[in-house]
Design a protein around this motif. Structure first.
Motif, PDB file in Angstrom:
ATOM      1  N   GLN A   1     -33.378  24.911  11.539  1.00 44.65           N
ATOM      2  CA  GLN A   1     -34.128  23.704  11.304  1.00 44.65           C
ATOM      3  C   GLN A   1     -35.204  23.981  10.250  1.00 44.65           C
ATOM      4  O   GLN A   1     -35.898  24.986  10.332  1.00 44.65           O
ATOM      5  CB  GLN A   1     -34.767  23.218  12.600  1.00 44.65           C
ATOM      6  N   VAL A   2     -35.339  23.082   9.294  1.00 40.84           N
ATOM      7  CA  VAL A   2     -36.310  23.250   8.223  1.00 40.84           C
ATOM      8  C   VAL A   2     -37.703  22.946   8.738  1.00 40.84           C
ATOM      9  O   VAL A   2     -37.929  21.926   9.403  1.00 40.84           O
ATOM     10  CB  VAL A   2     -35.978  22.345   7.031  1.00 40.84           C
ATOM     11  N   GLN A   3     -38.638  23.834   8.412  1.00 36.40           N
ATOM     12  CA  GLN A   3     -40.036  23.613   8.718  1.00 36.40           C
ATOM     13  C   GLN A   3     -40.875  23.892   7.480  1.00 36.40           C
ATOM     14  O   GLN A   3     -40.677  24.900   6.805  1.00 36.40           O
ATOM     15  CB  GLN A   3     -40.508  24.502   9.862  1.00 36.40           C
ATOM     16  N   VAL A   4     -41.795  22.989   7.202  1.00 32.09           N
ATOM     17  CA  VAL A   4     -42.735  23.125   6.100  1.00 32.09           C
ATOM     18  C   VAL A   4     -44.124  22.929   6.678  1.00 32.09           C
ATOM     19  O   VAL A   4     -44.359  21.959   7.398  1.00 32.09           O
ATOM     20  CB  VAL A   4     -42.455  22.097   4.992  1.00 32.09           C
ATOM     21  N   MET A   5     -45.052  23.835   6.369  1.00 32.65           N
ATOM     22  CA  MET A   5     -46.362  23.780   7.001  1.00 32.65           C
ATOM     23  C   MET A   5     -47.455  24.161   6.020  1.00 32.65           C
ATOM     24  O   MET A   5     -47.456  25.264   5.472  1.00 32.65           O
ATOM     25  CB  MET A   5     -46.401  24.707   8.216  1.00 32.65           C
ATOM     26  N   GLU A   6     -48.420  23.261   5.834  1.00 30.97           N
ATOM     27  CA  GLU A   6     -49.576  23.517   4.989  1.00 30.97           C
ATOM     28  C   GLU A   6     -50.700  24.159   5.793  1.00 30.97           C
ATOM     29  O   GLU A   6     -50.800  23.967   7.001  1.00 30.97           O
ATOM     30  CB  GLU A   6     -50.108  22.221   4.374  1.00 30.97           C
ATOM     31  N   SER A   7     -51.568  24.875   5.088  1.00 28.03           N
ATOM     32  CA  SER A   7     -52.773  25.416   5.692  1.00 28.03           C
ATOM     33  C   SER A   7     -53.827  25.589   4.605  1.00 28.03           C
ATOM     34  O   SER A   7     -53.511  25.566   3.416  1.00 28.03           O
ATOM     35  CB  SER A   7     -52.513  26.745   6.397  1.00 28.03           C
ATOM     36  N   GLY A   8     -55.065  25.756   5.016  1.00 27.66           N
ATOM     37  CA  GLY A   8     -56.139  26.058   4.083  1.00 27.66           C
ATOM     38  C   GLY A   8     -57.082  24.920   3.777  1.00 27.66           C
ATOM     39  O   GLY A   8     -58.062  25.112   3.036  1.00 27.66           O
ATOM     40  N   GLY A   9     -56.825  23.746   4.312  1.00 29.27           N
ATOM     41  CA  GLY A   9     -57.722  22.630   4.083  1.00 29.27           C
ATOM     42  C   GLY A   9     -59.041  22.816   4.798  1.00 29.27           C
ATOM     43  O   GLY A   9     -59.203  23.704   5.637  1.00 29.27           O
ATOM     44  N   GLY A  10     -59.994  21.970   4.463  1.00 29.58           N
ATOM     45  CA  GLY A  10     -61.294  22.048   5.087  1.00 29.58           C
ATOM     46  C   GLY A  10     -62.320  21.226   4.352  1.00 29.58           C
ATOM     47  O   GLY A  10     -61.989  20.400   3.498  1.00 29.58           O
ATOM     48  N   LEU A  11     -63.572  21.460   4.694  1.00 29.77           N
ATOM     49  CA  LEU A  11     -64.704  20.766   4.101  1.00 29.77           C
ATOM     50  C   LEU A  11     -65.371  21.673   3.081  1.00 29.77           C
ATOM     51  O   LEU A  11     -65.662  22.835   3.367  1.00 29.77           O
ATOM     52  CB  LEU A  11     -65.707  20.379   5.190  1.00 29.77           C
ATOM     53  N   VAL A  12     -65.614  21.134   1.901  1.00 34.82           N
ATOM     54  CA  VAL A  12     -66.232  21.912   0.831  1.00 34.82           C
ATOM     55  C   VAL A  12     -67.170  21.012   0.032  1.00 34.82           C
ATOM     56  O   VAL A  12     -66.945  19.803  -0.070  1.00 34.82           O
ATOM     57  CB  VAL A  12     -65.148  22.549  -0.077  1.00 34.82           C
TER      58      VAL A  12
END
Length: 125
Positions: A1-12
């Protein structure tokens, strides 16, 4: 099963930097053109940048050109977006997406088959 996952966002703070990452599994990563999209509240989803299969060719829309850098590490099945000189108008949900191909540059949602759930980027003034 294909999985795509973002990370690294936040408040700046405005003028600051963030690096987003996107990992993909369940697909042959090097067979896909990868793109970054964003969507601000009340706005349409906007394609910002894309990168070809090997990372040789990249594209940026004018509003992020010179500030954002897209890259990929096929050995790690990972896509990156380095964001510098961030502005309040960059505030949005940021999405990673994968496409087998299409008409370059690939910044249209319809070209992309697989999407991550998004990561929030908030830039304060």
């Amino acid at each position: 099963q294909v999985q795509v996952m973002e990370s690294g966002g936040g408040l700046v703070q405005a003028g600051g930097s963030l690096r987003l990452s996107c990992t993909a599994s369940g697909l042959t990563f090097e067979d896909y053109i990868m793109g970054w999209f964003r969507q601000a509240p009340g706005e349409e989803r906007e394609g910002m940048s894309c990168i070809d299969w090997s990372g040789v060719s990249t594209y940026y829309i004018d509003s992020v050109k010179g500030r954002f850098t897209i890259s990929r590490d096929n050995a790690k099945n990972t896509l990156y977006l380095e964001m510098n000189s961030l502005k309040p108008e960059d505030t949005a949900m940021y999405y990673c997406a994968a496409a087998r191909g299409g008409s370059w540059p690939l910044i249209n949602e319809a070209d992309f088959a697989y999407w991550g759930p998004g990561t929030q980027v908030t830039v304060s003034s």
